[in-house]
Design a protein around this motif. Structure first.
Motif, PDB file in Angstrom:
ATOM      1  N   ASP A 192       2.851   6.506   0.021  1.00 20.86           N
ATOM      2  CA  ASP A 192       2.640   5.117   0.450  1.00 20.86           C
ATOM      3  C   ASP A 192       3.836   4.274   0.001  1.00 20.86           C
ATOM      4  O   ASP A 192       3.664   3.238  -0.639  1.00 20.86           O
ATOM      5  CB  ASP A 192       1.327   4.597  -0.175  1.00 20.86           C
ATOM      6  CG  ASP A 192       0.948   3.221   0.343  1.00 20.86           C
ATOM      7  OD1 ASP A 192       1.489   2.810   1.375  1.00 20.86           O
ATOM      8  OD2 ASP A 192       0.100   2.570  -0.293  1.00 20.86           O
ATOM      9  N   ALA A 193       5.056   4.746   0.316  1.00 18.65           N
ATOM     10  CA  ALA A 193       6.249   4.016  -0.118  1.00 18.65           C
ATOM     11  C   ALA A 193       7.090   3.662   1.108  1.00 18.65           C
ATOM     12  O   ALA A 193       6.533   3.234   2.119  1.00 18.65           O
ATOM     13  CB  ALA A 193       7.024   4.839  -1.129  1.00 18.65           C
ATOM     14  N   ASP A 194       8.417   3.790   0.997  1.00 22.65           N
ATOM     15  CA  ASP A 194       9.321   3.423   2.094  1.00 22.65           C
ATOM     16  C   ASP A 194       9.064   4.331   3.304  1.00 22.65           C
ATOM     17  O   ASP A 194       9.280   5.534   3.249  1.00 22.65           O
ATOM     18  CB  ASP A 194      10.783   3.464   1.635  1.00 22.65           C
ATOM     19  CG  ASP A 194      11.136   4.693   0.818  1.00 22.65           C
ATOM     20  OD1 ASP A 194      10.221   5.315   0.227  1.00 22.65           O
ATOM     21  OD2 ASP A 194      12.312   5.059   0.805  1.00 22.65           O
ATOM     22  N   LYS A 195       8.599   3.709   4.364  1.00 22.80           N
ATOM     23  CA  LYS A 195       8.046   4.455   5.512  1.00 22.80           C
ATOM     24  C   LYS A 195       9.101   5.336   6.198  1.00 22.80           C
ATOM     25  O   LYS A 195       8.780   6.367   6.770  1.00 22.80           O
ATOM     26  CB  LYS A 195       7.432   3.495   6.545  1.00 22.80           C
ATOM     27  CG  LYS A 195       6.579   2.371   5.950  1.00 22.80           C
ATOM     28  CD  LYS A 195       5.409   2.853   5.125  1.00 22.80           C
ATOM     29  CE  LYS A 195       4.767   1.755   4.316  1.00 22.80           C
ATOM     30  NZ  LYS A 195       3.846   2.208   3.285  1.00 22.80           N
TER      31      LYS A 195
ATOM     32  N   SER B  48      -4.322   2.701  -5.587  1.00 22.60           N
ATOM     33  CA  SER B  48      -4.551   4.105  -5.224  1.00 22.60           C
ATOM     34  C   SER B  48      -4.423   5.014  -6.447  1.00 22.60           C
ATOM     35  O   SER B  48      -5.078   6.058  -6.524  1.00 22.60           O
ATOM     36  CB  SER B  48      -3.586   4.550  -4.121  1.00 22.60           C
ATOM     37  OG  SER B  48      -2.258   4.243  -4.463  1.00 22.60           O
TER      38      SER B  48
ATOM     39  N   THR C  60       0.824  -1.996  -7.690  1.00 22.15           N
ATOM     40  CA  THR C  60       0.035  -2.390  -8.873  1.00 22.15           C
ATOM     41  C   THR C  60      -1.009  -1.343  -9.254  1.00 22.15           C
ATOM     42  O   THR C  60      -1.762  -1.541 -10.206  1.00 22.15           O
ATOM     43  CB  THR C  60      -0.655  -3.755  -8.663  1.00 22.15           C
ATOM     44  OG1 THR C  60      -1.540  -3.644  -7.541  1.00 22.15           O
ATOM     45  CG2 THR C  60       0.352  -4.868  -8.410  1.00 22.15           C
TER      46      THR C  60
ATOM     47  N   ILE D  37       5.166   7.949  -8.890  1.00 22.51           N
ATOM     48  CA  ILE D  37       6.578   7.551  -8.808  1.00 22.51           C
ATOM     49  C   ILE D  37       6.706   6.217  -8.067  1.00 22.51           C
ATOM     50  O   ILE D  37       6.152   6.043  -6.980  1.00 22.51           O
ATOM     51  CB  ILE D  37       7.404   8.622  -8.058  1.00 22.51           C
ATOM     52  CG1 ILE D  37       7.116  10.020  -8.610  1.00 22.51           C
ATOM     53  CG2 ILE D  37       8.901   8.304  -8.126  1.00 22.51           C
ATOM     54  CD1 ILE D  37       7.657  11.161  -7.733  1.00 22.51           C
TER      55      ILE D  37
ATOM     56  N   GLU E 160       1.788  10.988  -6.485  1.00 21.47           N
ATOM     57  CA  GLU E 160       1.705   9.767  -5.667  1.00 21.47           C
ATOM     58  C   GLU E 160       3.084   9.134  -5.571  1.00 21.47           C
ATOM     59  O   GLU E 160       3.764   8.955  -6.567  1.00 21.47           O
ATOM     60  CB  GLU E 160       0.716   8.788  -6.318  1.00 21.47           C
ATOM     61  CG  GLU E 160       0.766   7.404  -5.689  1.00 21.47           C
ATOM     62  CD  GLU E 160      -0.438   6.535  -6.027  1.00 21.47           C
ATOM     63  OE1 GLU E 160      -1.574   7.030  -5.988  1.00 21.47           O
ATOM     64  OE2 GLU E 160      -0.215   5.357  -6.329  1.00 21.47           O
TER      65      GLU E 160
ATOM     66  N   GLY F  85       4.759   5.701  -4.411  1.00 19.12           N
ATOM     67  CA  GLY F  85       4.437   4.319  -4.044  1.00 19.12           C
ATOM     68  C   GLY F  85       3.200   3.848  -4.787  1.00 19.12           C
ATOM     69  O   GLY F  85       2.082   3.976  -4.308  1.00 19.12           O
ATOM     70  N   VAL F  86       3.406   3.306  -5.978  1.00 25.16           N
ATOM     71  CA  VAL F  86       2.298   2.944  -6.882  1.00 25.16           C
ATOM     72  C   VAL F  86       1.934   1.468  -6.746  1.00 25.16           C
ATOM     73  O   VAL F  86       0.765   1.096  -6.774  1.00 25.16           O
ATOM     74  CB  VAL F  86       2.700   3.262  -8.347  1.00 25.16           C
ATOM     75  CG1 VAL F  86       1.684   2.721  -9.335  1.00 25.16           C
ATOM     76  CG2 VAL F  86       2.902   4.768  -8.535  1.00 25.16           C
TER      77      VAL F  86
ATOM     78  N   THR G 186      -3.190  -0.265  -1.262  1.00 28.09           N
ATOM     79  CA  THR G 186      -3.915   0.618  -0.334  1.00 28.09           C
ATOM     80  C   THR G 186      -5.248  -0.024   0.046  1.00 28.09           C
ATOM     81  O   THR G 186      -5.948  -0.568  -0.809  1.00 28.09           O
ATOM     82  CB  THR G 186      -4.139   1.978  -1.024  1.00 28.09           C
ATOM     83  OG1 THR G 186      -2.856   2.540  -1.278  1.00 28.09           O
ATOM     84  CG2 THR G 186      -4.955   2.936  -0.161  1.00 28.09           C
TER      85      THR G 186
HETATM   86  C1  LIG Z   1       2.725  -0.147  -0.164  1.00 25.30           C
HETATM   87  S1  LIG Z   1       3.270  -0.208  -1.794  1.00 25.30           S
HETATM   88  C2  LIG Z   1       2.232   1.025  -2.585  1.00 25.30           C
HETATM   89  C3  LIG Z   1       0.806   0.588  -2.708  1.00 25.30           C
HETATM   90  C4  LIG Z   1      -0.024   1.428  -3.661  1.00 25.30           C
HETATM   91  N1  LIG Z   1      -0.268   2.739  -3.152  1.00 25.30           N
HETATM   92  C5  LIG Z   1      -1.322   0.711  -4.003  1.00 25.30           C
HETATM   93  O1  LIG Z   1      -2.406   1.235  -3.746  1.00 25.30           O
HETATM   94  O2  LIG Z   1      -1.244  -0.409  -4.514  1.00 25.30           O
HETATM   95  C6  LIG Z   1       4.826   0.591  -1.683  1.00 25.30           C
HETATM   96  C7  LIG Z   1       5.498   0.868  -3.003  1.00 25.30           C
HETATM   97  O3  LIG Z   1       6.564   1.774  -2.726  1.00 25.30           O
HETATM   98  C8  LIG Z   1       7.594   1.508  -3.648  1.00 25.30           C
HETATM   99  N2  LIG Z   1       8.837   2.108  -3.143  1.00 25.30           N
HETATM  100  C9  LIG Z   1       9.607   1.668  -2.118  1.00 25.30           C
HETATM  101  N3  LIG Z   1      10.656   2.488  -1.948  1.00 25.30           N
HETATM  102  C10 LIG Z   1      10.526   3.487  -2.862  1.00 25.30           C
HETATM  103  C11 LIG Z   1      11.279   4.655  -3.174  1.00 25.30           C
HETATM  104  N4  LIG Z   1      12.405   4.975  -2.508  1.00 25.30           N
HETATM  105  N5  LIG Z   1      10.855   5.451  -4.172  1.00 25.30           N
HETATM  106  C12 LIG Z   1       9.723   5.149  -4.869  1.00 25.30           C
HETATM  107  N6  LIG Z   1       8.972   4.057  -4.624  1.00 25.30           N
HETATM  108  C13 LIG Z   1       9.350   3.243  -3.633  1.00 25.30           C
HETATM  109  C14 LIG Z   1       7.611  -0.001  -3.768  1.00 25.30           C
HETATM  110  O4  LIG Z   1       8.217  -0.394  -4.977  1.00 25.30           O
HETATM  111  C15 LIG Z   1       6.126  -0.340  -3.671  1.00 25.30           C
HETATM  112  O5  LIG Z   1       5.566  -0.522  -4.963  1.00 25.30           O
END
Ligand SMILES: C[S@@+](CC[C@H](N)C(=O)[O-])C[C@H]1O[C@@H](n2cnc3c(N)ncnc32)[C@H](O)[C@@H]1O
Ligand SMILES: O=c1cc(-c2ccc(O)cc2)oc2c(O)c(O)ccc12
Length: 238
Positions: free
Chosen positions: A155-158, A85, A82, A102, A77, A79-80, A55
């Motif tokens: 913040d995960a799969d758009k 956020s 590393t 998650i 949250e 989309g974690v 983020t």
């Molecule tokens: C943009 S990154 C998140 C960045 C995070 N918020 C940060 O501040 O570093 C997107 C994350 O979404 C996760 N992701 C993708 N598809 C997902 C799903 N269906 N369910 C949960 N997590 C998912 C990925 O593994 C990735 O770690």
């Protein structure tokens, strides 16, 4: 859907069309005020594969203020990665606050975990390694969870945002916030599709659909803010 490897290696551009202005903002107002452990985690993430996915710290600043204004105690949250956020949220909720976090990728979370531990906030986090949708479905099935979350950060799969939204709107309390990241997608939302590289097209399409759907959703009031890659803040009103 395009080839998933290609999609995962896509980089979004910055929204601000002046690199100088973007640099000015972060150097003047963001980096000097960033918590030391967030800075260390951001720098560690830069050397991690797909390190651009964290983020944006300018979005982080806004989220910090929102969490404090809300007196947020219970958050979720999706989309974690590393944990930028996640650590930011943990630093901005009280000692007895809780975050359900998650992600399908525990390995990336473990990169950030030493920073979270050093900050003394690990006890606030319930990390769940899973696709988000079945977890949200499970949470929604338990009536005791409904309307109990103060804040949700997505913040995960758009292309799944609206599926998440339908569940999260039930979990977040009236007056609570849902914040969707990357809703301007580096400005691609206003580019003609043919001018956008094939690898970015599914992201562009997803963001356009999300923006339209949120604008039409009268259960929330919205503010699409041009920080980071675009952050849409939704306040549940019904
Ligand atoms: C943009 S990154 C998140 C960045 C995070 N918020 C940060 O501040 O570093 C997107 C994350 O979404 C996760 N992701 C993708 N598809 C997902 C799903 N269906 N369910 C949960 N997590 C998912 C990925 O593994 C990735 O770690
Ligand atoms: O470059 C990216 C890619 C993603 C991304 C790709 C595929 C997924 O299933 C989830 C996320 O997300 C990004 C992001 O949130 C960001 O702020 C910058 C870049 C990227």
């Amino acid at each position: 859907m395009e080839n998933i490897e290609e999609i995962m290696n896509a980089n979004f551009p910055v929204i601000l069309q002046s690199d100088k202005l973007a640099k000015y903002i972060v150097e003047t107002a963001v980096y000097p005020r960033e918590a030391q452990l967030l800075k260390e985690l951001r720098e560690r993430t830069e050397n991690y594969p797909r390190g651009n996915m964290g983020t944006s710290p300018d979005s982080g600043q806004l989220i910090s203020i929102l969490l404090k204004l809300l007196n947020a105690k219970k958050t979720i949250e999706i989309g974690v990665f590393t944990g930028y956020s996640l650590l930011l949220t943990a630093l901005n909720i009280p000692h007895d606050g809780k975050i359900t976090a998650i992600d399908i990728d525990r390995k990336a979370y473990e990169v950030g975990l030493p920073f979270i531990k050093k900050a003394g906030v690990e006890h606030k986090i319930d990390f769940i390694e899973s696709p988000a949708l079945p977890i949200l479905d499970k949470l929604v099935q338990d009536p005791s969870n409904l309307g109990t979350y103060d804040f949700a950060f997505i913040d995960a799969d758009k292309w799944s945002y609206m599926n998440y939204h339908e569940r999260l709107i039930k979990l977040v309390k009236v007056g609570g916030l849902l914040a969707y990241d990357d809703t301007l997608l580096g400005g691609f939302v206003v580019w003609p599709e043919e001018d956008v590289e094939a690898v970015h097209r599914p992201f562009r399409k997803a963001a356009i659909e999300v923006n339209q759907a949120l604008a039409n959703d009268h259960r929330v009031e919205i503010a699409l803010t041009p920080v980071g890659d675009g952050l849409t803040i939704c306040r549940r009103i019904a």
